[in-house]
Design an enzyme around this catalytic site. Structure first.
Site, PDB file in Angstrom:
ATOM      1  N   SER A 114      -4.928  -0.461  -2.801  1.00  0.00           N
ATOM      2  CA  SER A 114      -4.825  -0.101  -4.210  1.00  0.00           C
ATOM      3  C   SER A 114      -4.811  -1.369  -5.075  1.00  0.00           C
ATOM      4  O   SER A 114      -5.739  -2.171  -4.988  1.00  0.00           O
ATOM      5  CB  SER A 114      -3.582   0.778  -4.432  1.00  0.00           C
ATOM      6  N   ASP A 240      -9.638  10.754  -2.701  1.00  0.00           N
ATOM      7  CA  ASP A 240      -8.653   9.968  -3.440  1.00  0.00           C
ATOM      8  C   ASP A 240      -8.725  10.350  -4.924  1.00  0.00           C
ATOM      9  O   ASP A 240      -9.750  10.128  -5.567  1.00  0.00           O
ATOM     10  CB  ASP A 240      -8.947   8.477  -3.268  1.00  0.00           C
ATOM     11  N   HIS A 268      -4.836   8.957  -1.732  1.00  0.00           N
ATOM     12  CA  HIS A 268      -4.349   7.627  -2.088  1.00  0.00           C
ATOM     13  C   HIS A 268      -3.040   7.338  -1.352  1.00  0.00           C
ATOM     14  O   HIS A 268      -1.969   7.205  -1.941  1.00  0.00           O
ATOM     15  CB  HIS A 268      -4.159   7.517  -3.593  1.00  0.00           C
TER      16      HIS A 268
END
Length: 292
Positions: A114, A240, A268
């Site tokens: 991320s 995601d 995610h």
């Protein structure tokens, strides 16, 4: 000692595995802590022979979080006024390079998730001699037209800070369910345990806001990624909702020779069922570096 001076600030880190093995630096995301890299996940990486280093970014966990960094005005930043931005992703990349310096590591395989993927990309662009291989997980290039969150996932980022532990834990569990993997849902008790552990270790919503300011104020990395020569693998969930798969696709498109691994059912997060596949991708990419 777990605390080191890196790039002029104190970073908290932990290591796992044989110090004689190839170093592998794990970089976590927005508001995340080193414990968001699950202990067993790290143990499995160490089992592949890596010397695993995980750490708290500045403004998260047990690393430095300074009042003088202030309160960013996100609306103003989006409108182009960056006067309240305390630091950029490039500064977080310098923190990571400083950590390697403090540990006496010339270079490392770098894995970022991320925002951690953004930091890992920036580290590879700005300090290519420090990065043996790059693995960017559920991340994006900084190009605003790709990786855009779904409205429901974006709303998670806009929630106000919690006023007490129970509210914070409940909000974290709810957020994890919204952005997590639909094909590999985590058990409720596991989400609760993780949320409680994170809150009890460190709760720093202002630090998270400053990290978010760094993301939105930092420039597009696409041009820099075109010059990356380190072997690169991009791992992204097809499902995601927070950084949609176009972010991973754009990252792989930008880096010459990058491998793209898109996983159906992954959102995610890092579902336990997918650890073998993700670790295989990391290890195979590191092997490419060994013969690069």
């Amino acid at each position: 000692m777990p605390d080191v001076q890196a790039n002029g600030i104190e970073l908290y880190h932990e290591t796992l595995g044989d110090p004689a093995g190839p170093p592998l630096l794990l970089v976590m995301g927005l508001g995340a802590q080193l414990i968001d890299w699950p202990q067993e996940f790290c143990e499995q990486l160490a089992g592949r022979g890596f010397f695993v280093v995980r750490f708290d970014n500045r403004d998260s966990g047990l690393s430095a979080s300074r009042p003088e960094w202030g309160v960013p005005d996100v609306r103003a930043i989006v409108a182009g006024d960056r006067s309240t931005v305390p630091y950029l992703l490039a500064d977080l990349a310098r923190d990571a390079a400083g950590l390697l310096d403090a540990l006496g590591l010339r270079r490392a395989h770098v894995v970022g998730a991320s925002m951690g993927g953004m930091i890992a990309q920036q580290l590879t662009i700005d300090h290519p001699e420090r990065v043996a291989s790059l693995c960017s997980i559920m991340s994006t290039t900084g190009e605003r037209s790709v990786g855009r969150a779904t409205p429901e996932a974006a709303a998670v980022l806009g929630r106000p800070p919690a006023r007490d532990r129970a509210t914070a834990v409940a909000a974290a569990v709810s957020a994890a369910r919204i952005v997590g993997s639909p094909g590999f849902p985590a058990p409720e008790d596991e989400l609760l345990r993780r949320a409680e552990a994170k809150y009890d270790r460190a709760y720093n919503p202002l630090g998270t806001l400053r990290q978010y300011a760094a993301i939105i104020a930092s420039p597009d990395r696409t041009a820099g990624l075109r010059g990356v020569t380190a072997p690169t693998v991009v791992v992204h969930g097809a499902d995601d909702p927070l950084i949609t798969v176009t972010g991973g696709e754009a990252t792989a498109d930008a880096v010459p020779g990058a491998e793209l691994v898109v996983i159906d059912g992954m959102g995610h997060d890092l579902p336990r069922a997918l650890w073998p596949r993700i670790i295989d991708a990391i290890a195979a990419n590191a092997l490419r570096a060994a013969v690069h």
